[in-house]
Design an enzyme around this catalytic site. Structure first.
Site, PDB file in Angstrom:
ATOM      1  N   SER A 135      -3.643 -13.318  -3.659  1.00 49.37           N
ATOM      2  CA  SER A 135      -4.939 -12.629  -3.540  1.00 49.37           C
ATOM      3  C   SER A 135      -6.001 -13.263  -4.418  1.00 49.37           C
ATOM      4  O   SER A 135      -7.187 -13.069  -4.193  1.00 49.37           O
ATOM      5  CB  SER A 135      -4.831 -11.180  -3.986  1.00 49.37           C
ATOM      6  OG  SER A 135      -3.950 -10.497  -3.220  1.00 49.37           O
ATOM      7  N   GLY A 147      -2.278  -9.054 -10.684  1.00 51.70           N
ATOM      8  CA  GLY A 147      -3.286  -9.695 -11.527  1.00 51.70           C
ATOM      9  C   GLY A 147      -3.975 -10.927 -10.974  1.00 51.70           C
ATOM     10  O   GLY A 147      -4.591 -11.679 -11.733  1.00 51.70           O
ATOM     11  N   ASP A 178      -6.345   6.149 -12.581  1.00 50.35           N
ATOM     12  CA  ASP A 178      -6.763   6.149 -11.174  1.00 50.35           C
ATOM     13  C   ASP A 178      -8.089   5.395 -11.043  1.00 50.35           C
ATOM     14  O   ASP A 178      -9.086   5.775 -11.663  1.00 50.35           O
ATOM     15  CB  ASP A 178      -6.913   7.609 -10.703  1.00 50.35           C
ATOM     16  CG  ASP A 178      -7.338   7.692  -9.241  1.00 50.35           C
ATOM     17  OD1 ASP A 178      -7.525   6.630  -8.602  1.00 50.35           O
ATOM     18  OD2 ASP A 178      -7.479   8.817  -8.743  1.00 50.35           O
ATOM     19  N   LYS A 192     -11.339  -2.321   3.719  1.00 51.15           N
ATOM     20  CA  LYS A 192     -10.322  -2.429   4.775  1.00 51.15           C
ATOM     21  C   LYS A 192     -10.981  -2.021   6.097  1.00 51.15           C
ATOM     22  O   LYS A 192     -11.740  -1.056   6.138  1.00 51.15           O
ATOM     23  CB  LYS A 192      -9.197  -1.450   4.415  1.00 51.15           C
ATOM     24  CG  LYS A 192      -7.969  -1.633   5.190  1.00 51.15           C
ATOM     25  CD  LYS A 192      -6.944  -2.456   4.418  1.00 51.15           C
ATOM     26  CE  LYS A 192      -5.830  -2.868   5.345  1.00 51.15           C
ATOM     27  NZ  LYS A 192      -5.640  -4.296   5.468  1.00 51.15           N
TER      28      LYS A 192
HETATM   29  C1  LIG Z   1      -3.695  -5.386  -2.905  1.00 50.95           C
HETATM   30  S1  LIG Z   1      -3.084  -4.877  -4.421  1.00 50.95           S
HETATM   31  C2  LIG Z   1      -4.116  -5.686  -5.577  1.00 50.95           C
HETATM   32  C3  LIG Z   1      -3.792  -7.132  -5.770  1.00 50.95           C
HETATM   33  C4  LIG Z   1      -4.590  -7.739  -6.898  1.00 50.95           C
HETATM   34  N1  LIG Z   1      -6.011  -7.795  -6.608  1.00 50.95           N
HETATM   35  C5  LIG Z   1      -4.102  -9.132  -7.196  1.00 50.95           C
HETATM   36  O1  LIG Z   1      -4.875 -10.077  -6.955  1.00 50.95           O
HETATM   37  O2  LIG Z   1      -3.008  -9.305  -7.682  1.00 50.95           O
HETATM   38  C6  LIG Z   1      -3.639  -3.232  -4.555  1.00 50.95           C
HETATM   39  C7  LIG Z   1      -3.309  -2.558  -5.863  1.00 50.95           C
HETATM   40  O3  LIG Z   1      -4.018  -1.323  -5.911  1.00 50.95           O
HETATM   41  C8  LIG Z   1      -3.257  -0.419  -6.655  1.00 50.95           C
HETATM   42  N2  LIG Z   1      -3.756   0.944  -6.385  1.00 50.95           N
HETATM   43  C9  LIG Z   1      -3.632   1.694  -5.264  1.00 50.95           C
HETATM   44  N3  LIG Z   1      -4.281   2.876  -5.421  1.00 50.95           N
HETATM   45  C10 LIG Z   1      -4.830   2.850  -6.654  1.00 50.95           C
HETATM   46  C11 LIG Z   1      -5.629   3.767  -7.389  1.00 50.95           C
HETATM   47  N4  LIG Z   1      -6.005   4.947  -6.873  1.00 50.95           N
HETATM   48  N5  LIG Z   1      -6.031   3.414  -8.633  1.00 50.95           N
HETATM   49  C12 LIG Z   1      -5.666   2.217  -9.169  1.00 50.95           C
HETATM   50  N6  LIG Z   1      -4.917   1.313  -8.514  1.00 50.95           N
HETATM   51  C13 LIG Z   1      -4.507   1.629  -7.265  1.00 50.95           C
HETATM   52  C14 LIG Z   1      -1.825  -0.673  -6.215  1.00 50.95           C
HETATM   53  O4  LIG Z   1      -0.922  -0.249  -7.220  1.00 50.95           O
HETATM   54  C15 LIG Z   1      -1.840  -2.205  -6.028  1.00 50.95           C
HETATM   55  O5  LIG Z   1      -1.338  -2.838  -7.192  1.00 50.95           O
END
Ligand SMILES: C[S@@+](CC[C@H](N)C(=O)[O-])C[C@H]1O[C@@H](n2cnc3c(N)ncnc32)[C@H](O)[C@@H]1O
Length: 354
Positions: free
Chosen positions: A183, A218, A255, A300
């Site tokens: 990502s 990350g 959150d 999305k």
């Molecule tokens: C697509 S991944 C992110 C990947 C990240 N941008 C990377 O480059 O590694 C989405 C992340 O959002 C987190 N997530 C989902 N709902 C969330 C929330 N309400 N608050 C914080 N994190 C959340 C998930 O735990 C997941 O790690």
């Protein structure tokens, strides 16, 4: 030269048609849009002379969400041998160009054709220069040849400052081996897309502060740390150890939709996979309340009406800022590294629009 060819991610031809048809209607350019499913391109066929040129003049390419590249021109059928002579004949009706890109569509056929293009490029360049059709002048239009097969090419033109930054709109970014997820390339591409290179030192500067919502493991935080920024990473999931060792990251298990920083930060980025309306609302809050100066957030896409839904969300965000009396620049693009999503970039502006 009255057809507009637009490249896109396969499966998004309908969105490109809807988008370009809307712009054509608002500019009163007559014509119709068409795009075969999964062909990775769409066309806007203009029915009045000068239509394609008027459309390209009236629209900034950077405003378009789904097209990756565009050019106005015509299809040319090519013989099996001596293709160059046929191309030169057709080019007599084109202006002298300042650069040449050979392009293919983002399909399996396109991938196979790219080898042919590589071999064809050098002799074509030589012939175009010799015939005076190509000179070294970046202010002149770019000649874009999109090969559909070895026998059919779209002979197109685009202004270099009003078309894609990279051939086919695909940036060649190298995956950094120490980044914890693929990502990471999405945020890097977003910066290339939305921030002029000569402004990186000022807008992505060391010691700036950033919040990464949904940060784990990350990949996006890696990009911010790579620019020596101080990052607050918000996610219940674990962050890569190597990033935590940089000393530049604070990881909070919170959150992302309720977290607010104690002091305003320079950047907010968010890659949480959620309903797009929730991520759009985050943008409104963070920019609207002055919690950050710039933001990159993924939206999305819904299953249906993808263009209409993105437009609706962007309009709602904009209305929110107007109601607050603040100025924010809003850009949105389906990046090469985006799949069923688009990426938004927002930047708070001062009263003079800087
Ligand atoms: C697509 S991944 C992110 C990947 C990240 N941008 C990377 O480059 O590694 C989405 C992340 O959002 C987190 N997530 C989902 N709902 C969330 C929330 N309400 N608050 C914080 N994190 C959340 C998930 O735990 C997941 O790690």
């Amino acid at each position: 030269m009255n057809t507009l060819l637009l490249h896109c991610r396969p499966g998004f031809e309908g969105e490109v048609c809807a988008e370009i048809a809307e712009h054509a209607a608002s500019l009163q350019v007559a014509g119709y849009a068409k795009g075969k499913a999964s062909s990775a391109c769409a066309e806007f066929v203009c029915t009045e002379e000068g239509g394609a040129q008027a459309l390209m003049r009236g629209v900034r390419f950077s405003q378009l969400i789904f097209p990756r590249q565009w050019a106005r021109g015509d299809y040319v059928q090519l013989p099996e041998t001596d293709r160059i002579s046929v191309l030169l004949e057709h080019l007599a009706a084109y202006p002298v160009c300042g650069s040449l890109w050979l392009e293919v569509l983002d399909t399996n056929d396109g991938k196979e054709l790219s080898n042919f293009c590589k071999k064809f490029e050098a002799p074509l360049l030589k012939a175009l220069r010799k015939a005076g059709r190509l000179v070294d002048d970046p202010s002149k239009p770019r000649l874009l040849l999109t090969f559909k097969s070895g026998r059919e090419v779209f002979l197109g033109l685009a202004e270099p400052d009003n078309s894609a930054f990279w051939p086919m709109g695909i940036p060649r970014l190298k995956f950094p081996r120490s980044a914890p997820s693929r990502s990471t390339l999405k945020l890097e591409e977003a910066w290339h897309q939305f921030i002029p290179r000569d402004q990186w030192d000022e807008r992505l500067a060391p010691a700036m502060t950033a919040v990464d919502l949904g940060a784990a493991p990350g990949g996006w935080t890696w990009q911010l740390v790579n620019r020596h920024m101080l990052v607050t990473a918000i996610d219940n999931g674990p962050m890569a150890e190597s990033l935590m060792e940089s000393g530049l990251v604070e990881h909070l298990q919170a959150d992302g939709f309720t977290f607010k920083p104690r002091k305003p930060v320079d950047w907010m980025v968010c890659d949480i996979v959620e309903k797009p309306a929730r991520n759009a609302a985050l943008l409104e809050t963070w920019l609207g309340e002055g919690l950050c100066r710039e933001a990159v957030v993924n939206l999305k896409l819904p299953m249906k009406q993808r263009y209409a839904e993105v437009k609706r969300l962007l309009a709602r965000i904009e209305e929110g800022f107007v109601a607050r009396g603040i100025r924010v620049s809003i850009a949105c693009k389906q990046l090469y590294h985006d799949r069923e999503e688009v990426t938004c970039h927002l930047r708070r502006l001062d009263k003079r629009g800087n």
